[in-house]
Write a protein that holds these residues in place. Structure first.
Motif, PDB file in Angstrom:
ATOM      1  N   ASP A   1       0.857  -1.184   0.000  1.00 20.32           N
ATOM      2  CA  ASP A   1       0.000   0.000   0.000  1.00 20.32           C
ATOM      3  C   ASP A   1       0.894   1.236   0.000  1.00 20.32           C
ATOM      4  N   GLY A   2       0.343   2.345  -0.519  1.00 23.60           N
ATOM      5  CA  GLY A   2       1.043   3.614  -0.460  1.00 23.60           C
ATOM      6  C   GLY A   2       1.867   3.934  -1.699  1.00 23.60           C
ATOM      7  N   ILE A   3       2.468   5.144  -1.668  1.00 21.22           N
ATOM      8  CA  ILE A   3       3.333   5.621  -2.745  1.00 21.22           C
ATOM      9  C   ILE A   3       4.517   6.349  -2.116  1.00 21.22           C
ATOM     10  N   GLY A   4       5.697   6.100  -2.621  1.00 16.72           N
ATOM     11  CA  GLY A   4       6.875   6.791  -2.098  1.00 16.72           C
ATOM     12  C   GLY A   4       8.067   6.608  -3.014  1.00 16.72           C
ATOM     13  N   VAL A   5       9.218   7.053  -2.534  1.00 22.01           N
ATOM     14  CA  VAL A   5      10.468   6.948  -3.282  1.00 22.01           C
ATOM     15  C   VAL A   5      11.477   6.170  -2.446  1.00 22.01           C
ATOM     16  N   VAL A   6      12.059   5.137  -3.052  1.00 22.87           N
ATOM     17  CA  VAL A   6      13.139   4.372  -2.440  1.00 22.87           C
ATOM     18  C   VAL A   6      14.412   4.635  -3.238  1.00 22.87           C
ATOM     19  N   VAL A   7      15.520   4.818  -2.517  1.00 20.29           N
ATOM     20  CA  VAL A   7      16.825   4.960  -3.157  1.00 20.29           C
ATOM     21  C   VAL A   7      17.623   3.690  -2.882  1.00 20.29           C
ATOM     22  N   SER A   8      18.149   3.082  -3.938  1.00 21.05           N
ATOM     23  CA  SER A   8      18.974   1.886  -3.800  1.00 21.05           C
ATOM     24  C   SER A   8      20.101   1.962  -4.820  1.00 21.05           C
ATOM     25  N   GLU A   9      21.334   1.763  -4.359  1.00 19.32           N
ATOM     26  CA  GLU A   9      22.508   1.842  -5.231  1.00 19.32           C
ATOM     27  C   GLU A   9      22.611   3.187  -5.931  1.00 19.32           C
ATOM     28  N   GLY A  10      22.105   4.244  -5.281  1.00 22.09           N
ATOM     29  CA  GLY A  10      22.162   5.581  -5.857  1.00 22.09           C
ATOM     30  C   GLY A  10      21.060   5.898  -6.843  1.00 22.09           C
ATOM     31  N   ASN A  11      20.175   4.945  -7.128  1.00 14.29           N
ATOM     32  CA  ASN A  11      19.063   5.161  -8.047  1.00 14.29           C
ATOM     33  C   ASN A  11      17.776   5.405  -7.276  1.00 14.29           C
ATOM     34  N   HIS A  12      16.938   6.295  -7.811  1.00 15.08           N
ATOM     35  CA  HIS A  12      15.668   6.633  -7.185  1.00 15.08           C
ATOM     36  C   HIS A  12      14.533   5.898  -7.895  1.00 15.08           C
ATOM     37  N   TYR A  13      13.654   5.251  -7.121  1.00 14.65           N
ATOM     38  CA  TYR A  13      12.555   4.474  -7.681  1.00 14.65           C
ATOM     39  C   TYR A  13      11.249   4.900  -7.014  1.00 14.65           C
ATOM     40  N   ILE A  14      10.240   5.188  -7.819  1.00 11.14           N
ATOM     41  CA  ILE A  14       8.898   5.416  -7.291  1.00 11.14           C
ATOM     42  C   ILE A  14       8.252   4.053  -7.080  1.00 11.14           C
ATOM     43  N   VAL A  15       7.783   3.794  -5.856  1.00  8.35           N
ATOM     44  CA  VAL A  15       7.207   2.495  -5.530  1.00  8.35           C
ATOM     45  C   VAL A  15       5.755   2.650  -5.116  1.00  8.35           C
ATOM     46  N   SER A  16       4.984   1.591  -5.354  1.00  3.08           N
ATOM     47  CA  SER A  16       3.582   1.558  -4.957  1.00  3.08           C
ATOM     48  C   SER A  16       3.182   0.106  -4.753  1.00  3.08           C
ATOM     49  N   GLU A  17       1.889  -0.142  -4.556  1.00  6.88           N
ATOM     50  CA  GLU A  17       1.399  -1.492  -4.254  1.00  6.88           C
ATOM     51  C   GLU A  17       1.888  -2.522  -5.273  1.00  6.88           C
ATOM     52  N   GLY A  18       2.439  -3.626  -4.771  1.00  8.23           N
ATOM     53  CA  GLY A  18       2.887  -4.715  -5.618  1.00  8.23           C
ATOM     54  C   GLY A  18       4.352  -4.678  -5.977  1.00  8.23           C
ATOM     55  N   ASP A  19       5.015  -3.554  -5.716  1.00 10.07           N
ATOM     56  CA  ASP A  19       6.432  -3.426  -6.077  1.00 10.07           C
ATOM     57  C   ASP A  19       7.339  -4.062  -5.030  1.00 10.07           C
ATOM     58  N   CYS A  20       8.501  -4.484  -5.486  1.00  2.97           N
ATOM     59  CA  CYS A  20       9.539  -5.028  -4.610  1.00  2.97           C
ATOM     60  C   CYS A  20      10.854  -4.322  -4.912  1.00  2.97           C
ATOM     61  N   ILE A  21      11.575  -3.959  -3.870  1.00  7.11           N
ATOM     62  CA  ILE A  21      12.939  -3.457  -4.007  1.00  7.11           C
ATOM     63  C   ILE A  21      13.873  -4.531  -3.462  1.00  7.11           C
ATOM     64  N   ALA A  22      14.804  -4.990  -4.284  1.00  2.00           N
ATOM     65  CA  ALA A  22      15.797  -5.990  -3.881  1.00  2.00           C
ATOM     66  C   ALA A  22      17.164  -5.315  -3.851  1.00  2.00           C
ATOM     67  N   THR A  23      17.735  -5.201  -2.671  1.00  2.00           N
ATOM     68  CA  THR A  23      19.029  -4.538  -2.514  1.00  2.00           C
ATOM     69  C   THR A  23      20.065  -5.557  -2.072  1.00  2.00           C
ATOM     70  N   GLY A  24      21.144  -5.675  -2.844  1.00  2.00           N
ATOM     71  CA  GLY A  24      22.183  -6.637  -2.541  1.00  2.00           C
ATOM     72  C   GLY A  24      23.063  -6.217  -1.380  1.00  2.00           C
ATOM     73  N   MET A  25      23.758  -7.183  -0.803  1.00  4.36           N
ATOM     74  CA  MET A  25      24.643  -6.965   0.341  1.00  4.36           C
ATOM     75  C   MET A  25      25.606  -5.805   0.080  1.00  4.36           C
ATOM     76  N   GLY A  26      25.703  -4.906   1.055  1.00  2.56           N
ATOM     77  CA  GLY A  26      26.675  -3.816   1.005  1.00  2.56           C
ATOM     78  C   GLY A  26      26.247  -2.602   0.226  1.00  2.56           C
ATOM     79  N   HIS A  27      25.105  -2.662  -0.449  1.00  3.88           N
ATOM     80  CA  HIS A  27      24.629  -1.515  -1.214  1.00  3.88           C
ATOM     81  C   HIS A  27      23.744  -0.633  -0.322  1.00  3.88           C
ATOM     82  N   HIS A  28      23.981   0.668  -0.351  1.00  5.36           N
ATOM     83  CA  HIS A  28      23.168   1.584   0.445  1.00  5.36           C
ATOM     84  C   HIS A  28      21.731   1.654  -0.091  1.00  5.36           C
TER      85      HIS A  28
END
Length: 213
Positions: free
Chosen positions: A143-170
């Motif tokens: 649920d919801g809408i927002g912005v996730v930053v992973s590996e220096g990239n910005h992603y708009i996320v919403s329902e159903g999305d997944c962010i997969a961040t590997g070991m050691g990545h901010h």
């Protein structure tokens, strides 16, 4: 690329291979969960309550409960007795015996912004911290809408999305448009096997795995 919109097509490096979000209204008829080819499953009750029958075992579950199963030990899974509107998230894959943390969380915009993690130069309306881990981490949003930053990239996320961040990545959740609701799952502990949020200024410079992107 850490933003996943197809729950059955995660990058090869991911230990989580499939996820699904199950939403049921109170009073729904029982449903049977289809098996996958993956040996391990982790379930989260994000909202509501229900009864889950795993073969002949019955579990009564409520909001924020979670459990794991080994698929080879299970023939059938059925969801019964939905007494409150229900949100379940099911993760499938093949992670190790020693994993990090997991749970249900929400994050909202606030005027009392902050970041105790590593410094950033992008806009922020949350108190989330920019950090890394000694394991991979997955956010699955229901649920919801927002912005996730992973590996220096910005992603708009919403329902159903997944962010997969590997070991050691901010990674960071600096902006929320509508309150984000999600689960987090930290898979096999790697490297120095430190737990929790890690920061360059406290724990030493991150050493991201270049193969986990």
């Amino acid at each position: 690329m850490p933003l996943i919109k197809n729950p059955s097509r995660l990058p090869d490096w991911c230990e989580m291979k499939f996820y699904e979000i199950i939403k049921l209204r109170a009073g729904n008829s029982p449903i049977k969960i289809e098996p996958t080819v993956h040996p391990k499953e982790k379930w989260f009750v994000c909202e509501g309550s229900c009864e889950i029958r795993i073969d002949n075992n019955i579990r009564k579950l409520h909001s924020k409960d979670q459990f794991e199963i080994l698929r080879e030990n299970v023939s059938t899974i059925k969801i019964h007795d939905v007494t409150e509107d229900l949100v379940l998230i099911r993760l499938c894959g093949d992670w190790g015996e020693e994993t990090g943390g997991s749970g249900v969380f929400s994050i909202s915009a606030t005027k009392d912004i902050g970041n105790k993690g590593d410094p950033t130069d992008y806009p922020r309306n949350t108190r989330f911290d920019n950090h890394y881990h000694d394991y991979d981490e997955y956010y699955i949003f229901y649920d919801g809408i927002g912005v996730v930053v992973s590996e220096g990239n910005h992603y708009i996320v919403s329902e159903g999305d997944c962010i997969a961040t590997g070991m050691g990545h901010h990674h960071d959740i600096p902006l929320v448009v509508e309150t984000l609701k999600a689960v987090f799952f930290e898979t096999t502990v790697l490297g120095e096997k430190r737990r929790g949020h890690l920061w360059n200024h406290t724990h030493g410079k991150a050493n991201p795995d270049p193969t986990r992107v």
